[in-house]
Design an enzyme around this catalytic site. Structure first.
Site, mmCIF file in Angstrom:
data_model
loop_
_atom_site.group_PDB
_atom_site.id
_atom_site.type_symbol
_atom_site.label_atom_id
_atom_site.label_comp_id
_atom_site.label_asym_id
_atom_site.label_seq_id
_atom_site.Cartn_x
_atom_site.Cartn_y
_atom_site.Cartn_z
ATOM 1 N N GLU A 17 -1.349 -9.172 3.577
ATOM 2 C CA GLU A 17 -1.192 -9.675 4.950
ATOM 3 C C GLU A 17 -2.521 -10.054 5.598
ATOM 4 O OE1 GLU A 17 -0.796 -6.573 3.977
ATOM 5 O OE2 GLU A 17 -1.372 -5.097 5.493
ATOM 6 N N CYS A 41 0.839 -1.208 0.000
ATOM 7 C CA CYS A 41 0.000 0.000 0.000
ATOM 8 C C CYS A 41 0.875 1.259 0.000
ATOM 9 C CB CYS A 41 -0.996 -0.038 1.144
ATOM 10 S SG CYS A 41 -2.465 0.941 0.777
ATOM 11 N N HIS A 55 -3.472 -5.227 0.386
ATOM 12 C CA HIS A 55 -2.840 -5.718 1.623
ATOM 13 C C HIS A 55 -2.886 -7.246 1.676
ATOM 14 C CE1 HIS A 55 -2.588 -1.853 3.868
ATOM 15 N NE2 HIS A 55 -3.543 -1.513 3.025
HETATM 16 N N1 GLN Z 1 -1.999 6.808 2.553
HETATM 17 C C1 GLN Z 1 -2.082 6.013 1.399
HETATM 18 C C2 GLN Z 1 -3.446 6.103 0.722
HETATM 19 O O1 GLN Z 1 -4.394 6.519 1.306
HETATM 20 C C3 GLN Z 1 -1.742 4.563 1.692
HETATM 21 C C4 GLN Z 1 -2.778 3.893 2.526
HETATM 22 C C5 GLN Z 1 -2.286 2.608 3.146
HETATM 23 O O2 GLN Z 1 -1.090 2.342 3.154
HETATM 24 N N2 GLN Z 1 -3.174 1.821 3.709
HETATM 25 O O3 GLN Z 1 -3.578 5.714 -0.403
#
Ligand code: GLN
Length: 536
Positions: A508, A380, A506
């Site tokens: 994970e 992310c 994600h």
């Molecule tokens: N801040 C970034 C976004 O909103 C990444 C979000 C995250 O890592 N969950 O896209």
């Protein structure tokens, strides 16, 4: 409908989540269908707006629910996918009661905690128990018995127990047995007092799970049984464990499963924990060791990145390796004196995150991994920063950035998703939950997932700016996973590097014992190879 409520006394942080998950696991191992739900008595509607410093990571479910991290434990221990219904907060309960009042549902009645709020709680619990078709539903009550916020929930459960009958509704109370003084005696008084607190709201526990540093001594067990009025069999010792995955074995060995089955008049097959024990064996006694560096923002709070640690543990177990976690605050990496951390790592993982603090340190770590061919996984925000690092240092766009951190950058390589541009509310408004991703044939991602169509969970507002895609790919950072319409970049892989992978999603959150997240597996496998080559 059979329900087991797990409450906590004495203090918070006793590991009720692991106790609840482990009870679920031992019952599942007997062939029963088990589900679990969490009650969080705080006023927030969900965990989406909570700071990881206070509550640890926000765990995302398939349906996009931003949940407490215990939902992650339930999913991992029970190997099941849960939904938003499995999370109940005071905010949700009152929200629903007030909505009903506004629509005239209560027909002129005075709306009160008893019966209106308690009825709402009861219907949320029975709804999950019925809809899931589970033989047993575990309900973990967050907080500590005696907290003002827990009161309506305990009252609802007291009522439910008398409505459903004692054999269908059990209370497991988790407490702490500390050791004090030169005699090193295990003290049962805090347990006695917390049971008294529970009784004062009309609830007598059926089982007591006593947390302690060392296993509970026979004398302490007997005392708890006598003073708390539970059979000796129903006092269970939960000593500190090296791995959370040992806890189901502790419970099973002390006969808790048989006791619960007998109390609920359920017949089940004998212990089926063989597979679990095999996995545990690999977690406890692996042949190899590998060091993975996690660069984050809340490093003194292990819970902030819980699912990553678990995913790496699952990956390590499949590779017969212990994953040793090196942890560093991203901001500290911005100081030259801390750079040696990078040299020690066999692999680097940059997790998700929000806000600019520490991003430059993370970018330094990514550059180090890219240039020195150290295995790297970016998730992310970690994926977004890998693209920013690449744009800055390979494409020569020295001020490349995300508009999240620098709204005026000349090179907004990461920018707000189009549909986010009009969003002003913070709760549950991100691009959330399980979404489909098309994976390129022949890519590392295809090798690891074993397919070209995958589904993974998301939680973000920003994305790789479509205007930079061609320039990034031309120089060798390839987008090997995209949304089905081809518009959203989901996976990036670097040519000419043993393992440099980033994902907008994600992985994970879907990792489980025996079924590790493919990308955490890929990172660990590459890190093992890297460490062997380094030694030889
Ligand atoms: N801040 C970034 C976004 O909103 C990444 C979000 C995250 O890592 N969950 O896209």
């Amino acid at each position: 409908m059979k329900i087991i409520v797990v409450s906590g006394g004495v203090l918070s942080g006793l590991g009720k989540g692991i106790t609840s998950s482990s009870i679920g696991r031992v019952l599942k191992a007997r062939g029963l269908k088990v589900t679990a739900m969490k009650i969080d008595p705080y006023l927030n509607f969900d965990a989406g707006t909570l700071n990881p410093f206070e509550h640890g990571e926000v765990f995302v479910l398939d349906d996009g629910c931003e949940a407490d991290l215990d939902l992650g434990n339930y999913e991992r221990f029970l190997d099941t996918n849960l939904t938003c219904d499995h999370v109940v907060t005071t905010g949700k309960v009152y929200g629903s009661v007030i909505d009903k009042e506004r629509t005239g549902h209560f027909l002129g009645k005075t709306v009160q905690i008893i019966p209106h709020v308690t009825n709402e709680i009861k219907s949320m619990i029975s709804n999950v128990a019925m809809k899931s078709g589970a033989d047993v539903t575990i309900v973990e009550l967050g907080g500590t018995v005696g907290d003002i916020e827990s009161m309506p929930f305990l009252e609802a459960m007291r009522q439910m127990r008398s409505e459903l009958g004692h054999e269908n509704f059990l209370f497991v109370h988790t407490t702490l047995v500390p050791v004090l003084g030169t005699l090193q005696e295990q003290k049962t008084k805090p347990t006695q007092h917390s049971v008294k607190e529970l009784r004062s709201v009309g609830i007598q526990p059926d089982v007591i799970v006593a947390r302690s540093e060392k296993p509970l001594e026979e004398g302490a067990k007997r005392k708890i049984a006598l003073f708390c009025d539970v059979p000796l069999q129903a006092v269970v010792s939960a000593p500190d464990a090296k791995s959370i995955y040992q806890v189901p074995i502790f419970l099973e060995e002390q006969g808790l499963t048989d006791y619960l089955l007998q109390r609920m008049a359920l017949s089940a097959k004998p212990d089926g924990l063989t597979e679990w024990k095999k996995f545990l064996g690999k977690v406890m006694n692996p042949k190899h060791e590998v060091k993975i560096l996690l660069v984050g923002k809340y490093m003194n709070q292990r819970d902030s990145y819980m699912s990553h640690y678990e995913a790496l543990t699952h990956a390590g177990a499949e590779l017969d390796a212990r994953v040793k976690f090196l942890r560093i605050e991203a901001e500290d990496l911005e100081k030259p004196s801390e750079k040696s951390f990078l040299e020690e790592a066999d692999g680097v993982l940059i997790p998700g995150g929000f806000g600019s603090r520490g991003t430059e340190g993370k970018i330094d770590a990514i550059r180090f991994a890219r240039e020195n061919k150290v295995p790297f996984l970016g998730v992310c925000l970690g994926f977004q920063l890998a693209n920013i690092e690449f744009a800055r240092n390979v494409l020569g766009m020295s001020d490349a950035n995300s508009t999240e951190f620098d709204p005026h950058t000349a090179h907004p390589v990461v920018d707000l998703l189009p549909e986010q541009k009009t969003v002003t509310k913070k709760g549950a408004t991100m691009r959330l939950g399980a979404l489909q991703i098309m994976v390129e044939k022949g890519s590392m991602a295809e090798e690891l997932y074993g397919t070209t169509e995958i589904t993974e969970r998301h939680r973000h507002r920003y994305e790789i700016n479509p205007q930079y895609i061609d320039r990034i790919q031309e120089k060798g950072l390839k987008f090997t996973g995209k949304s089905p319409d081809g518009k959203r970049m989901e996976i990036a892989e670097l040519d000419d590097h043993p393992f440099f992978v980033g994902s907008q999603f994600h992985p994970e959150f879907r990792s489980r014992p025996r079924k590790p997240s493919p990308f955490h597996f890929g990172l660990t496998r590459a890190a093992l190879k890297f460490s062997k080559e380094r030694k030889s």
